[in-house]
Design a protein around this motif. Structure first.
Motif, mmCIF file in Angstrom:
data_model
loop_
_atom_site.group_PDB
_atom_site.id
_atom_site.type_symbol
_atom_site.label_atom_id
_atom_site.label_comp_id
_atom_site.label_asym_id
_atom_site.label_seq_id
_atom_site.Cartn_x
_atom_site.Cartn_y
_atom_site.Cartn_z
ATOM 1 N N GLY A 106 -36.480 -55.006 -26.511
ATOM 2 C CA GLY A 106 -36.576 -56.363 -25.972
ATOM 3 C C GLY A 106 -36.739 -56.466 -24.481
ATOM 4 N N PHE A 107 -36.931 -55.352 -23.767
ATOM 5 C CA PHE A 107 -37.186 -55.428 -22.332
ATOM 6 C C PHE A 107 -38.600 -55.962 -22.091
ATOM 7 C CE2 PHE A 107 -33.686 -52.565 -22.550
ATOM 8 C CZ PHE A 107 -33.018 -52.664 -21.346
ATOM 9 N N ARG A 108 -38.778 -56.652 -20.983
ATOM 10 C CA ARG A 108 -40.089 -57.196 -20.629
ATOM 11 C C ARG A 108 -40.381 -56.892 -19.161
ATOM 12 N NH1 ARG A 108 -36.358 -61.093 -20.501
ATOM 13 N NH2 ARG A 108 -36.324 -62.537 -18.722
ATOM 14 N N LYS A 109 -41.628 -56.688 -18.873
ATOM 15 C CA LYS A 109 -42.061 -56.418 -17.500
ATOM 16 C C LYS A 109 -42.128 -57.749 -16.749
ATOM 17 C CE LYS A 109 -45.496 -53.595 -15.054
ATOM 18 N NZ LYS A 109 -45.977 -54.535 -14.064
ATOM 19 N N VAL A 110 -41.400 -57.831 -15.619
ATOM 20 C CA VAL A 110 -41.248 -59.116 -14.927
ATOM 21 C C VAL A 110 -41.947 -59.143 -13.575
ATOM 22 C CG1 VAL A 110 -39.088 -59.647 -16.097
ATOM 23 C CG2 VAL A 110 -39.038 -58.352 -13.952
ATOM 24 N N HIS A 111 -42.583 -58.044 -13.178
ATOM 25 C CA HIS A 111 -43.266 -58.016 -11.872
ATOM 26 C C HIS A 111 -44.664 -57.444 -12.067
ATOM 27 C CE1 HIS A 111 -44.086 -57.405 -7.626
ATOM 28 N NE2 HIS A 111 -42.983 -58.091 -7.339
ATOM 29 N N PRO A 112 -45.693 -58.118 -11.547
ATOM 30 C CA PRO A 112 -47.069 -57.652 -11.803
ATOM 31 C C PRO A 112 -47.459 -56.415 -11.010
ATOM 32 C CG PRO A 112 -47.094 -59.570 -10.359
ATOM 33 C CD PRO A 112 -45.666 -59.385 -10.786
ATOM 34 N N GLY A 121 -29.191 -58.533 -21.845
ATOM 35 C CA GLY A 121 -27.991 -57.733 -22.100
ATOM 36 C C GLY A 121 -27.885 -56.489 -21.238
ATOM 37 N N PHE A 122 -28.822 -56.316 -20.326
ATOM 38 C CA PHE A 122 -28.815 -55.124 -19.467
ATOM 39 C C PHE A 122 -28.548 -55.586 -18.042
ATOM 40 C CE2 PHE A 122 -30.290 -51.204 -17.587
ATOM 41 C CZ PHE A 122 -29.988 -50.258 -18.562
ATOM 42 N N VAL A 123 -27.254 -55.633 -17.667
ATOM 43 C CA VAL A 123 -26.819 -56.172 -16.376
ATOM 44 C C VAL A 123 -25.885 -55.158 -15.719
ATOM 45 C CG1 VAL A 123 -25.722 -58.097 -15.190
ATOM 46 C CG2 VAL A 123 -26.998 -58.511 -17.302
ATOM 47 N N ARG A 124 -26.013 -55.032 -14.423
ATOM 48 C CA ARG A 124 -25.183 -54.089 -13.683
ATOM 49 C C ARG A 124 -23.707 -54.493 -13.728
ATOM 50 N NH1 ARG A 124 -26.376 -52.166 -7.431
ATOM 51 N NH2 ARG A 124 -24.957 -50.378 -7.423
ATOM 52 N N GLY A 125 -22.826 -53.532 -14.030
ATOM 53 C CA GLY A 125 -21.397 -53.793 -14.085
ATOM 54 C C GLY A 125 -20.929 -54.443 -15.371
ATOM 55 N N HIS A 126 -21.833 -54.684 -16.317
ATOM 56 C CA HIS A 126 -21.463 -55.327 -17.599
ATOM 57 C C HIS A 126 -22.022 -54.486 -18.742
ATOM 58 C CE1 HIS A 126 -20.019 -58.992 -15.589
ATOM 59 N NE2 HIS A 126 -21.072 -58.852 -14.788
ATOM 60 N N LYS A 127 -21.544 -53.264 -18.842
ATOM 61 C CA LYS A 127 -22.061 -52.366 -19.865
ATOM 62 C C LYS A 127 -21.704 -52.834 -21.269
ATOM 63 C CE LYS A 127 -22.408 -47.426 -20.872
ATOM 64 N NZ LYS A 127 -21.954 -46.052 -20.514
ATOM 65 N N HIS A 128 -20.650 -53.628 -21.375
ATOM 66 C CA HIS A 128 -20.257 -54.118 -22.702
ATOM 67 C C HIS A 128 -21.316 -55.033 -23.315
ATOM 68 C CE1 HIS A 128 -18.978 -57.221 -19.850
ATOM 69 N NE2 HIS A 128 -19.110 -58.094 -20.851
ATOM 70 N N LEU A 129 -22.211 -55.579 -22.472
ATOM 71 C CA LEU A 129 -23.262 -56.450 -22.997
ATOM 72 C C LEU A 129 -24.353 -55.673 -23.731
ATOM 73 C CD1 LEU A 129 -23.776 -58.931 -20.001
ATOM 74 C CD2 LEU A 129 -22.493 -59.298 -22.109
ATOM 75 N N LEU A 130 -24.332 -54.357 -23.629
ATOM 76 C CA LEU A 130 -25.355 -53.561 -24.315
ATOM 77 C C LEU A 130 -25.301 -53.739 -25.831
ATOM 78 C CD1 LEU A 130 -25.189 -50.184 -22.326
ATOM 79 C CD2 LEU A 130 -26.851 -52.034 -22.082
ATOM 80 N N LYS A 131 -24.098 -54.099 -26.330
ATOM 81 C CA LYS A 131 -23.983 -54.278 -27.781
ATOM 82 C C LYS A 131 -24.771 -55.485 -28.271
ATOM 83 C CE LYS A 131 -19.685 -56.937 -27.335
ATOM 84 N NZ LYS A 131 -18.241 -56.984 -27.648
ATOM 85 N N SER A 132 -25.152 -56.365 -27.353
ATOM 86 C CA SER A 132 -25.948 -57.532 -27.755
ATOM 87 C C SER A 132 -27.435 -57.211 -27.867
ATOM 88 C CB SER A 132 -25.755 -58.666 -26.736
ATOM 89 O OG SER A 132 -26.266 -58.301 -25.456
ATOM 90 N N ILE A 133 -27.833 -56.026 -27.414
ATOM 91 C CA ILE A 133 -29.242 -55.629 -27.485
ATOM 92 C C ILE A 133 -29.473 -54.902 -28.799
ATOM 93 C CG2 ILE A 133 -31.076 -54.294 -26.382
ATOM 94 C CD1 ILE A 133 -29.593 -54.536 -23.760
ATOM 95 N N SER A 134 -30.434 -55.346 -29.532
ATOM 96 C CA SER A 134 -30.742 -54.729 -30.823
ATOM 97 C C SER A 134 -32.190 -54.272 -30.842
ATOM 98 C CB SER A 134 -30.483 -55.712 -31.971
ATOM 99 O OG SER A 134 -31.273 -56.875 -31.811
ATOM 100 N N ARG A 135 -32.433 -53.300 -31.638
ATOM 101 C CA ARG A 135 -33.780 -52.749 -31.770
ATOM 102 C C ARG A 135 -34.620 -53.661 -32.656
ATOM 103 N NH1 ARG A 135 -35.845 -47.458 -31.268
ATOM 104 N NH2 ARG A 135 -37.713 -47.095 -32.498
ATOM 105 N N ARG A 136 -35.807 -53.941 -32.199
ATOM 106 C CA ARG A 136 -36.688 -54.807 -32.971
ATOM 107 C C ARG A 136 -37.315 -54.045 -34.133
ATOM 108 N NH1 ARG A 136 -40.065 -57.898 -28.199
ATOM 109 N NH2 ARG A 136 -38.335 -59.150 -27.389
ATOM 110 N N LYS A 137 -37.469 -54.757 -35.229
ATOM 111 C CA LYS A 137 -38.129 -54.188 -36.386
ATOM 112 C C LYS A 137 -39.472 -54.890 -36.576
ATOM 113 C CE LYS A 137 -33.832 -53.061 -38.741
ATOM 114 N NZ LYS A 137 -33.018 -53.235 -39.984
ATOM 115 N N PRO A 138 -40.532 -54.141 -36.814
ATOM 116 C CA PRO A 138 -41.839 -54.782 -37.028
ATOM 117 C C PRO A 138 -41.833 -55.631 -38.279
ATOM 118 C CG PRO A 138 -41.933 -52.453 -37.591
ATOM 119 C CD PRO A 138 -40.599 -52.673 -36.946
#
Length: 269
Positions: A106-112, A121-138
């Motif tokens: 679910g990461f996206r490129k934000v700078h051209p 869910g990927f924030v510095r100092g908040h590693k516990h938020l990683l559990k909110s990131i899930s792998r996408r299924k086609p």
């Protein structure tokens, strides 16, 4: 006395048993909490854990780091990232594959103009938020059409990463081509110089062969006609005698100016 001692001992035993039960409950709760924390950490995908550790390491800030907002990651040096960090953390050196993995989570490129990626869910100092990131299924079901924009963005990032890999390979091929062209020019010049040397040596050999043929012809005539050498020596002696006589005549002083002048005029006429 016996009955009084028994009752007192019974009360003491009840107190000890109550204290033991209370400690057991507290320890059980603590054990359940610690086990829950461990299972929660182990349930996170290894890719997210390794990426977080890599970005959060201050030693890698020159290559990859958090942005100023602390909610995006920036790859500053793609070549060094591909050569050093990818093999260290992910056992490969394919930058396009790393970008595809980011898009999968679910990461996206934000700078051209640079490789900067973001995920809520990927924030510095908040590693516990990683559990909110899930792998996408086609999925090709009609109900997932709202995700087409995000998927197209992910595909665009993957294509851009692949394009970067292709451009780097093209630049490498161009450098190899220039090296080969320079080597070809050097070999061509060396071959031309060698050809000139061969031509000079060939000319010298041809002259030597002519001299050798002339010598062999002379020796053949000498062997066939023994008087040829005597005749040759006789002609050489006559030539020397004629030359010496001419020199002596020129050294004679004149007896008279008129007679000498008359002879000269006669010779000239």
């Amino acid at each position: 006395m016996y009955n009084c001692y028994t009752v007192r001992d019974y009360k003491f035993a009840v107190i000890i048993f109550a204290v033991w039960c209370r400690k057991s409950k507290i320890g059980g709760r603590k054990g359940r909490v610690s086990m829950g924390t461990v299972s929660e950490a182990s349930s996170l995908p290894p890719f997210l854990n390794k990426t977080y550790e890599m970005v959060d390491d201050p030693k890698t800030d020159a290559v990859v780091s958090w942005s100023n907002t602390n909610n995006t990651i920036v790859v500053w040096d793609v070549r060094e990232f591909t050569r050093e960090l990818l093999p260290k953390y992910f056992k490969h050196n394919n930058f396009s594959s790393f970008v595809r993995q980011l898009n999968t989570y679910g990461f996206r490129k934000v700078h051209p103009d640079r490789w900067e990626f973001a995920n809520e869910g990927f924030v510095r100092g908040h590693k516990h938020l990683l559990k909110s990131i899930s792998r996408r299924k086609p999925s090709h079901a009609p109900g997932h059409e709202q995700h087409s924009g995000v998927q197209s963005s992910s595909v665009g990032s993957s294509i851009e990463a692949g394009k970067f890999g292709i451009e780097e390979e093209v630049e490498k091929l161009k450098r190899d081509k220039n090296v080969l062209v320079q080597e070809l020019v050097r070999l061509s010049q060396q071959q031309q110089s060698t050809d000139n040397q061969f031509q000079t040596v060939g000319q010298r050999v041809h002259v030597m062969e002519q001299h050798q043929q002339q010598m062999m012809s002379f020796l053949a005539k000498a062997m066939q006609n023994p008087g040829f050498i005597a005749q040759l020596f006789h002609q050489q002696n006559e030539s020397k005698t004629h030359n010496s006589g001419g020199n002596k005549k020129r050294r004679f002083p004149s007896t008279g100016g008129r007679k000498f002048n008359t002879q000269v005029r006669y010779c000239v006429t």
